[in-house]
Design a protein around this motif. Sequence first.
Motif, PDB file in Angstrom:
ATOM      1  N   MET A   1       7.468  18.549   6.489  1.00  0.00           N
ATOM      2  CA  MET A   1       8.575  17.622   6.259  1.00  0.00           C
ATOM      3  C   MET A   1       8.459  16.406   7.198  1.00  0.00           C
ATOM      4  O   MET A   1       7.833  16.495   8.260  1.00  0.00           O
ATOM      5  CB  MET A   1       9.915  18.327   6.481  1.00  0.00           C
ATOM      6  CG  MET A   1      10.249  19.335   5.386  1.00  0.00           C
ATOM      7  SD  MET A   1      10.420  18.538   3.785  1.00  0.00           S
ATOM      8  CE  MET A   1      10.658  19.971   2.722  1.00  0.00           C
TER       9      MET A   1
ATOM     10  N   ARG B   1      11.824  13.200   2.075  1.00  0.00           N
ATOM     11  CA  ARG B   1      10.463  13.388   1.550  1.00  0.00           C
ATOM     12  C   ARG B   1      10.342  12.790   0.149  1.00  0.00           C
ATOM     13  O   ARG B   1       9.367  12.098  -0.169  1.00  0.00           O
ATOM     14  CB  ARG B   1      10.124  14.878   1.529  1.00  0.00           C
ATOM     15  CG  ARG B   1       8.796  15.204   0.850  1.00  0.00           C
ATOM     16  CD  ARG B   1       8.597  16.724   0.747  1.00  0.00           C
ATOM     17  NE  ARG B   1       7.469  17.029  -0.102  1.00  0.00           N
ATOM     18  CZ  ARG B   1       6.217  17.108   0.320  1.00  0.00           C
ATOM     19  NH1 ARG B   1       5.935  16.896   1.588  1.00  0.00           N
ATOM     20  NH2 ARG B   1       5.245  17.398  -0.512  1.00  0.00           N
ATOM     21  N   LYS B   2      11.340  13.032  -0.655  1.00  0.00           N
ATOM     22  CA  LYS B   2      11.328  12.524  -2.032  1.00  0.00           C
ATOM     23  C   LYS B   2      11.302  10.995  -2.045  1.00  0.00           C
ATOM     24  O   LYS B   2      10.557  10.378  -2.810  1.00  0.00           O
ATOM     25  CB  LYS B   2      12.560  13.049  -2.776  1.00  0.00           C
ATOM     26  CG  LYS B   2      12.585  12.722  -4.262  1.00  0.00           C
ATOM     27  CD  LYS B   2      13.794  13.371  -4.921  1.00  0.00           C
ATOM     28  CE  LYS B   2      13.829  13.049  -6.420  1.00  0.00           C
ATOM     29  NZ  LYS B   2      15.005  13.687  -7.083  1.00  0.00           N
TER      30      LYS B   2
ATOM     31  N   LYS C   1      14.387  17.075   2.751  1.00  0.00           N
ATOM     32  CA  LYS C   1      13.882  17.150   1.369  1.00  0.00           C
ATOM     33  C   LYS C   1      14.147  15.851   0.622  1.00  0.00           C
ATOM     34  O   LYS C   1      13.283  15.359  -0.119  1.00  0.00           O
ATOM     35  CB  LYS C   1      14.521  18.331   0.640  1.00  0.00           C
ATOM     36  CG  LYS C   1      14.059  19.685   1.161  1.00  0.00           C
ATOM     37  CD  LYS C   1      14.673  20.830   0.356  1.00  0.00           C
ATOM     38  CE  LYS C   1      14.199  22.174   0.882  1.00  0.00           C
ATOM     39  NZ  LYS C   1      14.800  23.303   0.124  1.00  0.00           N
TER      40      LYS C   1
END
Length: 486
Positions: free
Chosen positions: A285, A259-260, A256
């Motif tokens: 992802m 990804r950001k 996560k």
Amino acid sequence: MNEYDFIIIGAGLSGINAGYRLKTQLPDCSYTILEARDKIGGTWSFFDFPGVRSDSDLTLFGLPWRPWIHEKNMAEAHLIREYIEDAARAEGIDKKIHFKHQVTALSWSSEEQRWTVAVLADGLKKEFKAKFIVACSGYYDYARPLNAEIPGIENFEGTVAHPQFWPKDLDYANKEVIIIGSGATAVTMLPVMAKTASHVTMLQRSPSYVLSLPASDALGEWFRKHLPERVANSINWWLSLAMEFLVVSAVISFPKLARKVIMKQMKRQLPDKIDVNVHFNPSYMPFEQRLCMCPDGDFFKALHQDNCDVVTDHIKTVTADGILTKSGKKIKADIIVTATGLYLHLLGGLTPIVDGRPVDIGTCYSWRGALLTGLPNAGAVIGYTTTSWTLGADASVKLLIKVWKHMKKIGATSVVPFHPQQDLASSKPVVEHSSTYFVAAQSRLPRITGRSPWYGRKNTVYDHFKLWFGSVTKGLKYSFPPKKNE
């Protein structure tokens, strides 16, 4: 009859590396390389679409025993091909290659404890014998791409080109081009074609992650200028390995956050006309599918040009002069490029025969990413898909050599993995990517359980730890010659 201890299938990067490892670690063994085409290089002498290049760091993607010395770390195909040719020539491996020798059948005889390899050589049928097969033929079909259903493609009056079979005389200068796809090939082609095409549109059903990386390694260049060559090359290799391992491990461990970070980087490089949340916002992802890499941000720079665009939509139909999407958008085209993926298979798509019975590769279990249940004395060399391919291919070959040495030590003539449970329902494919072409190939890929020793390629740290300390008896059955009557 041509008989060898080892037959390597394929003279690409993995095949040349396998030849070197056999030459240096098993100098008393005989081997040959069977190559279906008339040249060395595999992927790097096969594909010829505009801009074809590596999207991996050549310091690691190159051969571990021959340093990559070019300034560019993400290099064009012709440089990689020349590098492989030079490496094979320098080590005398090129003398071991039979060109234009297409393997058409593989048959194992337990009575002979040999593989019979049927070959078509310039239209003539030949046979080779080997104690051990090392398949380095890659994981895709050279003769056919993935068959993607594109409604109405037969209506198009322009040129349809597939990257796998790029027309040599195709002139796209001042032409309107649609590239269907969002993977590495599309990301590679767009900035190159946009230099001369009047307009290029990348039409994708769903977005991908695209990372911008430096084409050259400034620190590596500094080391090469100021340190002895051997020292500089060694430092560069280990630094690249450490960086790749740490970054990939971090991305997989914290998807996560990764990804950001990637989304933020893409947004910063995209022009205002392209909404990152629409066109570069994947539903998966990072590393669930391949990450697309572009050198020095060339892909993003091209999108800042007036003649480049990205459309995220489904195709309703292809018309005589372009494509109509399901949202009603009409995109004009003189050329449509179908960059829709590869048709995957192992062992060149062959079905091996063991004692007269065919063995379906899709029902075999993978033993430590190197051997397959039901296939004696046969290694399927697979590289890494989240890190540099060649490191994984090298780990495969080293493991096969270790198994061979154990066979010789105990007096065995063959080895075959055996899995106590042949129920495939709880197994997974050896490569678990969610890309369309991997999903389509699941029934053709070997299976894994994720529990040792039934796993595929992991990473170079894990695989080398298991190479040094792992068992070469667990999950394997060794066969011995019959004892002579005294």
